[in-house]
Design an enzyme around this catalytic site. Structure first.
Site, PDB file in Angstrom:
ATOM      1  N   ASP A 246       6.187   0.442  -7.484  1.00 40.73           N
ATOM      2  CA  ASP A 246       5.927  -0.746  -6.663  1.00 40.73           C
ATOM      3  C   ASP A 246       7.248  -1.490  -6.409  1.00 40.73           C
ATOM      4  O   ASP A 246       8.077  -1.636  -7.306  1.00 40.73           O
ATOM      5  CB  ASP A 246       4.923  -1.667  -7.377  1.00 40.73           C
ATOM      6  CG  ASP A 246       4.325  -2.692  -6.438  1.00 40.73           C
ATOM      7  OD1 ASP A 246       3.114  -2.605  -6.152  1.00 40.73           O
ATOM      8  OD2 ASP A 246       5.066  -3.593  -5.962  1.00 40.73           O
ATOM      9  N   ILE A 247       7.428  -1.961  -5.181  1.00 40.91           N
ATOM     10  CA  ILE A 247       8.674  -2.634  -4.802  1.00 40.91           C
ATOM     11  C   ILE A 247       8.804  -4.015  -5.456  1.00 40.91           C
ATOM     12  O   ILE A 247       9.902  -4.541  -5.603  1.00 40.91           O
ATOM     13  CB  ILE A 247       8.752  -2.751  -3.249  1.00 40.91           C
ATOM     14  CG1 ILE A 247      10.173  -2.875  -2.774  1.00 40.91           C
ATOM     15  CG2 ILE A 247       7.895  -3.892  -2.715  1.00 40.91           C
ATOM     16  CD1 ILE A 247      10.326  -2.701  -1.267  1.00 40.91           C
TER      17      ILE A 247
ATOM     18  N   GLY B 270      -7.131  -9.474  -2.865  1.00 35.58           N
ATOM     19  CA  GLY B 270      -5.672  -9.397  -2.956  1.00 35.58           C
ATOM     20  C   GLY B 270      -5.070  -8.151  -2.353  1.00 35.58           C
ATOM     21  O   GLY B 270      -3.871  -7.917  -2.498  1.00 35.58           O
ATOM     22  N   GLN B 271      -5.888  -7.351  -1.660  1.00 34.45           N
ATOM     23  CA  GLN B 271      -5.301  -6.152  -1.042  1.00 34.45           C
ATOM     24  C   GLN B 271      -4.405  -6.573   0.119  1.00 34.45           C
ATOM     25  O   GLN B 271      -4.810  -7.380   0.968  1.00 34.45           O
ATOM     26  CB  GLN B 271      -6.400  -5.192  -0.550  1.00 34.45           C
ATOM     27  CG  GLN B 271      -5.822  -3.868  -0.057  1.00 34.45           C
ATOM     28  CD  GLN B 271      -6.884  -2.845   0.345  1.00 34.45           C
ATOM     29  OE1 GLN B 271      -8.075  -3.159   0.394  1.00 34.45           O
ATOM     30  NE2 GLN B 271      -6.449  -1.639   0.645  1.00 34.45           N
TER      31      GLN B 271
ATOM     32  N   ASN C  27      -7.380  -2.969  -5.654  1.00 38.31           N
ATOM     33  CA  ASN C  27      -7.768  -4.179  -4.926  1.00 38.31           C
ATOM     34  C   ASN C  27      -8.422  -3.717  -3.636  1.00 38.31           C
ATOM     35  O   ASN C  27      -7.830  -2.931  -2.888  1.00 38.31           O
ATOM     36  CB  ASN C  27      -6.531  -5.032  -4.611  1.00 38.31           C
ATOM     37  CG  ASN C  27      -5.905  -5.617  -5.867  1.00 38.31           C
ATOM     38  OD1 ASN C  27      -6.613  -6.029  -6.784  1.00 38.31           O
ATOM     39  ND2 ASN C  27      -4.585  -5.653  -5.917  1.00 38.31           N
TER      40      ASN C  27
ATOM     41  N   HIS D 205      -4.748   2.645  -2.859  1.00 38.82           N
ATOM     42  CA  HIS D 205      -3.777   2.908  -3.936  1.00 38.82           C
ATOM     43  C   HIS D 205      -4.311   2.331  -5.220  1.00 38.82           C
ATOM     44  O   HIS D 205      -4.922   1.267  -5.246  1.00 38.82           O
ATOM     45  CB  HIS D 205      -2.406   2.300  -3.603  1.00 38.82           C
ATOM     46  CG  HIS D 205      -2.465   0.864  -3.176  1.00 38.82           C
ATOM     47  ND1 HIS D 205      -2.804   0.486  -1.891  1.00 38.82           N
ATOM     48  CD2 HIS D 205      -2.260  -0.279  -3.861  1.00 38.82           C
ATOM     49  CE1 HIS D 205      -2.797  -0.837  -1.805  1.00 38.82           C
ATOM     50  NE2 HIS D 205      -2.481  -1.324  -2.996  1.00 38.82           N
TER      51      HIS D 205
HETATM   52  P1  5GP Z   1      -2.226  -4.508  -2.839  1.00 40.40           P
HETATM   53  O1  5GP Z   1      -1.887  -5.970  -2.755  1.00 40.40           O
HETATM   54  O2  5GP Z   1      -2.588  -3.966  -1.465  1.00 40.40           O
HETATM   55  O3  5GP Z   1      -3.236  -4.158  -3.888  1.00 40.40           O
HETATM   56  O4  5GP Z   1      -0.905  -3.789  -3.320  1.00 40.40           O
HETATM   57  C1  5GP Z   1       0.129  -3.483  -2.453  1.00 40.40           C
HETATM   58  C2  5GP Z   1       1.352  -3.280  -3.305  1.00 40.40           C
HETATM   59  O5  5GP Z   1       2.306  -2.635  -2.528  1.00 40.40           O
HETATM   60  C3  5GP Z   1       1.975  -4.582  -3.804  1.00 40.40           C
HETATM   61  O6  5GP Z   1       2.013  -4.585  -5.230  1.00 40.40           O
HETATM   62  C4  5GP Z   1       3.371  -4.566  -3.178  1.00 40.40           C
HETATM   63  O7  5GP Z   1       4.372  -5.076  -4.041  1.00 40.40           O
HETATM   64  C5  5GP Z   1       3.573  -3.106  -2.867  1.00 40.40           C
HETATM   65  N1  5GP Z   1       4.413  -2.861  -1.704  1.00 40.40           N
HETATM   66  C6  5GP Z   1       4.386  -3.518  -0.512  1.00 40.40           C
HETATM   67  N2  5GP Z   1       5.286  -3.014   0.332  1.00 40.40           N
HETATM   68  C7  5GP Z   1       5.908  -1.995  -0.336  1.00 40.40           C
HETATM   69  C8  5GP Z   1       6.948  -1.083   0.022  1.00 40.40           C
HETATM   70  O8  5GP Z   1       7.492  -1.086   1.126  1.00 40.40           O
HETATM   71  N3  5GP Z   1       7.321  -0.193  -0.927  1.00 40.40           N
HETATM   72  C9  5GP Z   1       6.741  -0.156  -2.174  1.00 40.40           C
HETATM   73  N4  5GP Z   1       7.192   0.763  -3.030  1.00 40.40           N
HETATM   74  N5  5GP Z   1       5.760  -0.991  -2.539  1.00 40.40           N
HETATM   75  C10 5GP Z   1       5.352  -1.902  -1.630  1.00 40.40           C
END
Ligand code: 5GP
Ligand code: ZN
Length: 113
Positions: free
Chosen positions: A30-31, A92-93, A86, A99
């Site tokens: 995760d970034i 929070g998605q 999520n 993923h």
């Molecule tokens: P969500 O909020 O959809 O459950 O999780 C999305 C996740 O993707 C977040 O934890 C966010 O930090 C990560 N993320 C968003 N953009 C990028 C990216 O460009 N690269 C990587 N490796 N992770 C990302």
């Protein structure tokens, strides 16, 4: 999906630190990590969320969970790790390609925020 961030990371069209891949899934750091270990595990197949998965995807979803367990074992997270999907903006998605978050290396509270 042409315009999907995680499809692009999977296709290596944009950079991502991929730590595992096989014929069904890829996993990457995760970034913006929320724990010392924070890995995202995604299917190559594009789904928006769990809500879009069908019965025919049951084995794939199970595989995602087993890959998480295997990565947790590999990284010695067995004192406790968290796996989270999520689903939907209200949960929070923020990226709408399914993923599983694998988080570990710290203690976690319950219930989550
Ligand atoms: P969500 O909020 O959809 O459950 O999780 C999305 C996740 O993707 C977040 O934890 C966010 O930090 C990560 N993320 C968003 N953009 C990028 C990216 O460009 N690269 C990587 N490796 N992770 C990302
Ligand atoms: Zn996608």
């Amino acid at each position: 999906m042409n315009d999907c961030l995680f499809c692009k990371i999977g296709a290596k069209k944009i950079p991502g630190k991929i730590v595992y891949e096989d014929d069904r899934v890829f996993a990457f750091e995760d970034i913006n990590p929320q724990a010392p270990t924070h890995i995202l595990i995604s299917p190559w197949k594009h789904f928006s969320s769990l809500t879009d998965a069908a019965q025919e995807d049951a084995a794939l979803l199970g595989h995602i969970l087993l890959v998480a367990a295997s990565l947790a074992r590999e990284r010695n997270l067995l004192e406790g790790y968290r796996t989270v999907f999520n689903n939907g903006a209200g949960a929070g998605q923020s990226v709408f390609h399914l993923h599983l978050h694998l988080l570990g290396g710290r203690t976690f509270r319950w219930p989550p925020g």
